[in-house]
Scaffold this active site. Structure first.
Site, PDB file in Angstrom:
ATOM      1  N   ASP A  67       0.815  -1.222   0.000  1.00  0.00           N
ATOM      2  CA  ASP A  67       0.000   0.000   0.000  1.00  0.00           C
ATOM      3  C   ASP A  67       0.845   1.266   0.000  1.00  0.00           C
ATOM      4  OD1 ASP A  67      -2.039  -1.789   0.233  1.00  0.00           O
ATOM      5  OD2 ASP A  67      -2.940  -0.881   2.025  1.00  0.00           O
ATOM      6  N   HIS A 126       3.601  -2.434   3.048  1.00  0.00           N
ATOM      7  CA  HIS A 126       3.624  -1.062   2.541  1.00  0.00           C
ATOM      8  C   HIS A 126       4.857  -0.811   1.683  1.00  0.00           C
ATOM      9  CE1 HIS A 126       0.737  -0.931   5.811  1.00  0.00           C
ATOM     10  NE2 HIS A 126       0.197   0.109   5.176  1.00  0.00           N
TER      11      HIS A 126
HETATM   12 ZN    ZN Z   1      -2.703   3.235   3.117  1.00  0.00          ZN
END
Ligand code: ZN
Length: 570
Positions: free
Chosen positions: A379, A521
């Site tokens: 992400d 992430h």
């Molecule tokens: Zn996010």
């Protein structure tokens, strides 16, 4: 020792000249009576002058002064320095498997110098030395592979210097001249003996002048979209184009000065691997508009015992891939990507590769419905620094992932978006400004998503199939405002919080199950450091690494608007 003073030579020289004149007169007589034609006559007289280093025309001068001579001695394995020899005599050995290790050369009775150098195993060309100095090595067990010899000063004005070497497996090569290389380089062949001759300037060579210096080589050309066949290039030069979006359609390859053969084939769009062809034959297609996606090259016979062949391709979206060796595939398969250029190099067997060999080939395997699978998700990118390393790992271990990107970052990393897509991974929509959607109106939600959709479509031509709401937050308004599934997760190692690779590794690997969606992430190097362990380990455990869409398709999960996906168990 063969060294003699110029004065000591005078008597034999005079005798020789008188004899030569007698022979010459006799030959004239035969020619006049038709025993010899003029061509043979010319050849005979030039042989005499070249080997002796004296010419008929010198008679008046040399009879009164002295006769120039070239003298030389070789240093031979197990023997050491041989005696000095001169004017075409052999220094060294032949057929005893002994290497010539160094050499001294000098001129006598003429002004000017002789300069020379040698090509030595593991060292290459040494600096030139002159007039009796040593070229090569002593006591280091290194072979001379080739030599260069040249004259300077008055000697260079009056004489050409010819030389040839006796080479392991090849025998006597042709005569080199005036500083040109004689011998071999790149095969690992030793010189065993040498002969050197002074010859009248501009006269005939003492023997054949072909096959003087041999270097193994490989030459190749490629057929390029809109261009056709390129010129042949050699040994590591680039064939094809880069940065012009032109596909490579076919190749031809052949060996130079190498015994044995070469075989190669190409992986062609819509056709697959072609049959192997040999030595200069076309592999691939012409005029069909089909791209080559990968190539394989291998050596046969003697060539395969003496050399390794390395090659690499420049692939669309990947750029230069790593080097493949001896029949490995180089390029891509299953991505629909063209090769654009290639480079090929011959390396002595077991020698160093010309560069990294980590990833010469990337394959996009279709997802199998069988076996365990897991969806890695990244992400908050795109972020080239991290995403590029993740993509490298995925292609090395044959996997895909889903990158839920924030629209506001896309303009900075368009190449990363294209690369993710072209390697078979998936781009998901993570809103434009990374905002909590539960705080927005329905039109605010749709605006966040549609702006990001448009940016992605502009780069990839594809609208993201999936949405991940920032922080995983959603409510009824969010559900009712979207036309696609919301994707959450079932494993959350909190990599963004700990920034600790070993914690991220254990929190993923200790819990991962078939069908999990793992939340990671793109912004932290600690995350990709963790992936260096996680991705190989998942592959070792037999997990297919798939995109979320592939996971859902493989297991029949619903793509209906508003469905919420956390994992898809078998
Ligand atoms: Zn996010």
């Amino acid at each position: 020792m063969m060294k003699r003073s110029g004065r000591g030579k005078l008597l034999p020289v005079l005798a020789f000249i008188i004899f030569s004149v007698f022979v010459w007169a006799a030959m004239q007589a035969f020619t006049d009576t038709g025993f010899h034609n003029s061509g043979e006559k010319a050849e005979s007289s030039s042989e005499i002058s070249a080997v002796s280093g004296r010419t008929m025309n010198d008679t008046s001068e040399t009879a009164e002064t002295t006769v120039p001579s070239i003298e030389y001695q070789g240093h031979v394995q197990n023997i050491g320095w041989m005696d000095w020899v001169e004017n075409g005599e052999t220094s060294g050995t032949a057929g005893q498997a002994l290497r010539l290790e160094s050499l001294r050369i000098r001129l006598t009775d003429i002004s000017g110098s002789v300069e020379y150098r040698s090509h030595v195993e593991n060292i290459g060309w040494t600096d030139f030395v002159r007039d009796g100095a040593v070229t090569g090595t002593e006591g280091r067990f290194l072979r001379i592979e080739a030599i260069e010899i040249r004259l300077t000063g008055a000697a260079a004005d009056l004489y050409d210097i010819y030389y040839r070497v006796h080479v392991e497996d090849l025998g006597w090569l042709g005569w080199g001249k005036n500083g040109g290389p004689a011998g071999t380089a790149g095969y690992g062949y030793r010189c065993e003996a040498v002969q050197i001759v002074l010859a009248e300037k501009g006269g005939s060579a003492p023997g054949p002048t072909e096959r003087v210096f041999l270097e193994p080589g490989i030459r190749y050309q490629s057929h390029i979209q809109n261009i056709g066949w390129t010129d042949w290039v050699n040994n590591g030069e680039t064939s094809g184009t880069t940065g012009r979006d032109l596909r490579l359609e076919a190749i031809r390859v052949s060996l130079v000065n190498v015994a044995g053969g070469i075989e190669y084939r190409t992986h062609v769009q819509d056709i697959g691997w072609t049959d192997y062809v040999t030595d200069g034959v076309t592999a691939g297609t012409e005029g069909l508009g089909l791209r080559t996606e990968a190539v394989e090259v291998r050596l046969t016979g003697d060539a395969s015992e003496r050399f390794d062949v390395y090659y690499r391709v420049h692939a669309q979206n990947f750029g230069w891939m790593d080097w493949a060796c001896n029949g490995q595939p180089a390029g891509t398969a299953g991505f629909g990507l063209r090769t654009e250029a290639m480079e090929i190099v011959l390396v002595l067997k077991g020698g160093a590769a010309p560069g990294s060999t980590a990833r010469p080939f990337a394959e996009n395997k279709p997802v199998s419905r069988r076996g365990p699978m897991v969806a890695l998700t990244f992400d908050d990118g795109p972020y080239a620094t991290v995403d590029a390393r993740i993509l490298d790992l995925l292609s090395e271990y044959g996997g895909h992932a889903t990158f839920f990107v924030a629209g506001y970052r896309i303009g900075e990393y368009p190449d990363t978006i294209r690369q993710i897509c072209s390697q078979g991974s998936e781009i998901g929509n993570h809103t434009y400004s990374h905002t909590n959607l539960t705080k927005l109106s329905s039109s605010g939600i749709r605006d966040e998503l549609s702006k990001t959709d448009q940016l992605i479509m502009d780069l990839t031509g594809k609208r993201p199939a999936l949405i991940r709401p920032p922080e995983g937050s959603y409510n009824t308004t969010v559900i009712n405002s979207i036309d696609r599934p919301l994707v959450l997760w079932s494993v959350d190692p909190s990599d963004w919080e700990t920034r600790n690779a070993s914690l991220t590794i254990s929190r993923v690997l200790d819990h991962v199950q078939d069908g999990d969606i793992i939340l990671l992430h793109s912004l932290y190097t600690s995350t990709v450091d963790a992936c260096e362990t996680i991705i190989p380990e998942l592959a070792a455990r037999g997990f297919q690494m798939v995109t979320v869409s592939e996971l859902m398709e493989a297991r029949g999960a619903s793509f209906d608007a508003g469905s919420v996906i956390r994992c898809v168990r078998p």
